[in-house]
Design a protein around this motif. Structure first.
Motif, PDB file in Angstrom:
ATOM      1  N   ARG A  85      34.864  49.746  38.576  1.00 56.80           N
ATOM      2  CA  ARG A  85      35.541  50.883  37.937  1.00 56.80           C
ATOM      3  C   ARG A  85      36.364  51.660  38.971  1.00 56.80           C
ATOM      4  O   ARG A  85      37.487  52.084  38.690  1.00 56.80           O
ATOM      5  N   ALA A 107      39.482  49.610  39.790  1.00 51.19           N
ATOM      6  CA  ALA A 107      40.433  49.608  38.678  1.00 51.19           C
ATOM      7  C   ALA A 107      41.125  50.964  38.548  1.00 51.19           C
ATOM      8  O   ALA A 107      42.313  51.035  38.228  1.00 51.19           O
ATOM      9  N   THR A 110      39.561  50.486  32.396  1.00 48.13           N
ATOM     10  CA  THR A 110      38.193  50.476  32.916  1.00 48.13           C
ATOM     11  C   THR A 110      37.158  50.271  31.824  1.00 48.13           C
ATOM     12  O   THR A 110      35.995  50.573  32.015  1.00 48.13           O
ATOM     13  N   CYS A 131      34.210  43.936  37.122  1.00 52.08           N
ATOM     14  CA  CYS A 131      33.999  44.529  35.796  1.00 52.08           C
ATOM     15  C   CYS A 131      33.367  43.523  34.840  1.00 52.08           C
ATOM     16  O   CYS A 131      32.440  43.856  34.094  1.00 52.08           O
TER      17      CYS A 131
END
Length: 121
Positions: free
Chosen positions: A70, A73, A80, A38
């Protein structure tokens, strides 16, 4: 007169201690799978906005890393926001890079018709 004395109530013995919650693997606060992806996606997305000629490559890599981060997560229920920011910045950078590329190809094609060499632009 009556007897107003009452014996103290008898309480049942306390229940035996139960089992605690199931053990989870220790993870420091703020750590979750895909966090590095991320962060990398967000950095590359911002770079794709700031660096015009390398923006195409950084936008594509940032978009791929953002989607992967994403998804990881979301599997563990982690936030996110950084991945979404990286995806959005990468998409905007990708669109800007494609527009710049189309503009450059159009200019080179138009100037080539007039006999102007590309290195004089």
């Amino acid at each position: 007169m009556g007897n107003y004395y009452q014996p103290p109530p008898q309480y049942p013995p306390p229940p035996p201690p139960g089992y605690g919650p199931p053990g989870y693997p220790y993870r420091p606060p703020g750590q979750y799978p895909g966090k590095g992806l991320c962060i990398a996606s967000m950095v590359l997305g911002i770079c794709s906005l700031c660096i015009p000629y390398a923006g195409l490559a950084t936008a594509i890599v940032g978009l791929v890393l953002g989607i992967m981060g994403r998804n990881k997560a979301m599997e563990v229920g982690a936030p996110t926001g950084m991945a979404t920011a990286g995806i959005v910045c990468s998409i905007v950078g990708l669109a800007g890079s494609v527009l710049i590329l189309i503009y450059c190809i159009t200019c080179f094609g138009a100037c080539g018709g007039y006999g102007i060499p590309w290195y004089l632009l």
